[in-house]
Design an enzyme around this catalytic site. Structure first.
Site, PDB file in Angstrom:
ATOM      1  N   ASP A 196     -29.069  -0.113  12.655  1.00 31.04           N
ATOM      2  CA  ASP A 196     -30.094  -1.119  12.894  1.00 31.04           C
ATOM      3  C   ASP A 196     -31.108  -0.559  13.896  1.00 31.04           C
ATOM      4  OD1 ASP A 196     -30.835  -3.982  12.361  1.00 31.04           O
ATOM      5  OD2 ASP A 196     -30.786  -4.060  14.546  1.00 31.04           O
TER       6      ASP A 196
ATOM      7  N   TYR B 169     -31.704   1.533   0.506  1.00 30.32           N
ATOM      8  CA  TYR B 169     -33.060   0.999   0.627  1.00 30.32           C
ATOM      9  C   TYR B 169     -33.980   2.006   1.302  1.00 30.32           C
ATOM     10  CZ  TYR B 169     -36.787  -2.348   1.752  1.00 30.32           C
ATOM     11  OH  TYR B 169     -37.998  -3.004   1.856  1.00 30.32           O
ATOM     12  N   ASP B 170     -33.560   2.526   2.460  1.00 33.95           N
ATOM     13  CA  ASP B 170     -34.399   3.458   3.223  1.00 33.95           C
ATOM     14  C   ASP B 170     -34.756   4.695   2.398  1.00 33.95           C
ATOM     15  OD1 ASP B 170     -33.617   1.597   5.057  1.00 33.95           O
ATOM     16  OD2 ASP B 170     -32.724   2.998   6.481  1.00 33.95           O
TER      17      ASP B 170
ATOM     18  N   ARG C  20     -32.678 -12.296   6.992  1.00 35.32           N
ATOM     19  CA  ARG C  20     -33.691 -11.740   7.880  1.00 35.32           C
ATOM     20  C   ARG C  20     -33.811 -12.601   9.126  1.00 35.32           C
ATOM     21  NH1 ARG C  20     -38.605  -9.453   4.090  1.00 35.32           N
ATOM     22  NH2 ARG C  20     -37.652 -10.169   2.170  1.00 35.32           N
TER      23      ARG C  20
END
Length: 316
Positions: free
Chosen positions: A275, A147-148, A188
């Site tokens: 994280d 994703y990043d 989330r």
């Protein structure tokens, strides 16, 4: 309507996309919502499907799309760690192949195109708060990197198409957003805490809860996105969009318990790999360029989000 715009929203059945579709319809546009429904849900489009100016197409943008539009909002991509880590190769594909396909479409029809980038391009930041000129601290081979790095590559593609083909692009880096239409199982923090609290289950906190996040209510985000698309062609971004009010995760959990009247207890688990420990946007550029500031305070936004999940759970 003579000046009615034809607008494509990819990922339009998702959390942010569904709110954007409503805003665009309310403004009198003709909207094509494209979504493969991996994380998007048709229920998010309730009330839109029978609108004469709205059309839904189930399609994966890693495959080309041949249509005629005036504007494109590219939001297609799973945005929660649970979903994007479940199929990391496809996550990278939708960011890279999907962006190439949407940029190619924009080039062919000479459409303005918006890219929903993310605060995750900053990784686990060593600069706080994060301004747009900060290059980030990203692990390119970690579990979050699909994703990043996918979003970072998408930004690269957008700016290369802008420089090479003079494409009219708009790039926003979206920080943590919450509100109605969030997926109940996206993992989330806001949706997790609210559902756990409403079900009187233990609220799961990863780490000791001292890590911080900044939470932007969906209405504020949509206002910023539409303002960015309406700016002059020389404004490309990237522009941070988020709420700079910063909270510790444990503070958020306690606020959710208070607002729901829950008897849930807090349980602590190990912090996931990579994280981020801090996340807060520097929104000075958004203030200067878009004349935008978030308006919805965390308590007001949480109340609206809790109401949404209360109704959702009552139908399960």
């Amino acid at each position: 309507m003579i000046d009615q715009k034809r607008v494509l929203v990819t990922g339009g059945a998702g959390f942010i996309g569904s709110h954007l579709c409503r805003r665009l319809i309310d403004e009198g546009n003709d909207v094509l919502c494209v979504d493969n429904l991996y994380t998007g849900r048709k229920s998010n489009l309730f009330g839109l499907l029978n609108n004469v100016n709205f059309e839904f197409l189930r399609h994966d943008i890693t495959f080309p799309l041949f249509i005629e539009v005036d504007e494109i909002y590219n939001l297609a991509c799973p945005a929660s760690p649970i979903h994007y880590q479940n199929d990391p190769v496809q996550t990278t594909k939708v960011n890279v192949h999907g962006s190439i396909n949407m940029l190619g479409l924009a080039k062919r029809v000479k459409a303005k195109i918006f890219q929903a980038s993310t605060s995750e391009v900053y990784g686990d930041p060593t600069v706080h708060p994060q301004p747009e000129n900060y290059a980030g601290n990203v692990n390119c081979i970690g579990r979050r990197s699909c994703y990043d790095e996918g979003k970072r590559c998408a930004e690269t593609l957008f700016f290369d198409y802008h420089r090479q083909h003079d494409l009219n692009i708009k790039v926003a880096r979206i920080f943590n957003t919450y509100g109605p239409n969030m997926h109940p199982n996206d993992g989330r923090v806001v949706s997790n805490f609210i559902i756990q609290a409403l079900l009187e289950k233990p609220i799961t906190i990863f780490g000791d809860g001292s890590q911080t996040r900044s939470f932007c209510y969906i209405d504020d985000l949509i206002e910023a996105i539409t303002r960015l698309m309406a700016t002059s062609d020389d404004v490309t971004g990237p522009i941070n969009i988020g709420n700079p009010d910063e909270f510790q995760i444990i503070e958020l959990a306690e606020k959710v318990i208070e607002l729901t009247g829950s008897r849930s207890e807090l349980v602590f688990k190990n912090l996931p790999e990579d994280d981020p420990k801090q996340r807060r946007p520097d929104i000075a550029l958004a203030g200067q360029t878009l004349k935008w500031q978030p308006q919805v305070k965390i308590e007001e936004g949480l109340k609206k989000t809790i109401e949404y999940f209360e109704v959702l759970l009552s139908h399960l």
